[in-house]
Design a protein around this motif. Structure first.
Motif, PDB file in Angstrom:
ATOM      1  N   ILE A 179      10.725   8.933   1.927  1.00 21.66           N
ATOM      2  CA  ILE A 179      11.164   7.602   2.380  1.00 21.66           C
ATOM      3  C   ILE A 179       9.957   6.745   2.732  1.00 21.66           C
ATOM      4  O   ILE A 179       9.868   5.581   2.336  1.00 21.66           O
ATOM      5  CB  ILE A 179      12.140   7.736   3.571  1.00 21.66           C
ATOM      6  N   ARG A 180       9.000   7.331   3.462  1.00 20.50           N
ATOM      7  CA  ARG A 180       7.769   6.595   3.801  1.00 20.50           C
ATOM      8  C   ARG A 180       7.039   6.173   2.539  1.00 20.50           C
ATOM      9  O   ARG A 180       6.625   5.015   2.392  1.00 20.50           O
ATOM     10  CB  ARG A 180       6.848   7.471   4.654  1.00 20.50           C
ATOM     11  N   LYS A 195       8.167   5.816  -0.479  1.00 15.90           N
ATOM     12  CA  LYS A 195       8.927   4.826  -1.247  1.00 15.90           C
ATOM     13  C   LYS A 195       8.637   3.425  -0.707  1.00 15.90           C
ATOM     14  O   LYS A 195       8.446   2.478  -1.482  1.00 15.90           O
ATOM     15  CB  LYS A 195      10.423   5.152  -1.171  1.00 15.90           C
ATOM     16  N   LYS A 196       8.578   3.307   0.628  1.00 21.08           N
ATOM     17  CA  LYS A 196       8.243   2.019   1.244  1.00 21.08           C
ATOM     18  C   LYS A 196       6.826   1.595   0.875  1.00 21.08           C
ATOM     19  O   LYS A 196       6.576   0.421   0.588  1.00 21.08           O
ATOM     20  CB  LYS A 196       8.388   2.104   2.770  1.00 21.08           C
ATOM     21  N   LYS A 210       6.819   0.258  -2.610  1.00 17.45           N
ATOM     22  CA  LYS A 210       7.367  -1.105  -2.672  1.00 17.45           C
ATOM     23  C   LYS A 210       6.349  -2.129  -2.178  1.00 17.45           C
ATOM     24  O   LYS A 210       6.204  -3.198  -2.761  1.00 17.45           O
ATOM     25  CB  LYS A 210       8.662  -1.198  -1.863  1.00 17.45           C
ATOM     26  N   GLU A 211       5.648  -1.776  -1.086  1.00 17.70           N
ATOM     27  CA  GLU A 211       4.619  -2.680  -0.552  1.00 17.70           C
ATOM     28  C   GLU A 211       3.493  -2.866  -1.571  1.00 17.70           C
ATOM     29  O   GLU A 211       3.001  -3.987  -1.756  1.00 17.70           O
ATOM     30  CB  GLU A 211       4.062  -2.148   0.760  1.00 17.70           C
TER      31      GLU A 211
END
Length: 102
Positions: free
Chosen positions: A87-88, A90-91, A94-95
Motif C-alpha cells: 500500500i505504501r 503503491k502511493k 502514484k506520487e
C-alpha cells in the motif's frame, strides 16, 4: 511424520518472508509485486490458523504443540507487513507518476 513436514513447510515460508519484506521496503515500488498473490497467501494463513484452532486433536495437545501455531502467526504477520508495504509503495508509485507528468 506429517507434523514434521508441516513444520518444515511453515518454517521455510517463514524464512523467506522477512527477505521479501526487506526487498519491498527497499524497492519503494509495487513493480514486480502481485496484490492478488499477497492476498491469497494472507487468506491462506488465516485458513491455516483457523484450521489449527478448530482441530480438536491439535487443541487437546496444544500445550506440547503450540509452536506450530506460532509459526503460522509469524508468517501471517510477515505477509501483513508486506501488504502494508504494498500500500505504501503503491502511493509512492502514484506520487512518482504524478511528478513525472508535471
Amino acid at each position: 511424520m506429517a507434523e514434521i513436514l508441516e513444520i518444515i513447510m511453515v518454517v521455510s515460508f517463514g524464512a523467506s518472508w522477512p527477505m521479501n519484506v526487506a526487498k519491498s521496503y527497499k524497492a519503494r515500488t509495487t513493480k514486480g509485486k502481485s496484490l492478488a498473490f499477497l492476498l491469497l497467501i494472507f487468506f491462506g494463513y488465516i485458513a491455516g490458523i483457523a484450521s489449527k484452532l478448530v482441530n480438536e486433536a491439535y487443541m487437546a495437545q496444544f500445550a506440547s504443540k503450540w509452536y506450530v501455531l506460532v509459526f503460522y502467526c509469524l508468517n501471517f504477520i510477515m505477509v501483513g507487513i508486506d501488504l502494508c508495504l504494498y500500500i505504501r509503495n503503491k502511493k509512492l508509485d502514484k506520487e512518482a507518476a504524478k511528478q513525472g507528468n508535471d
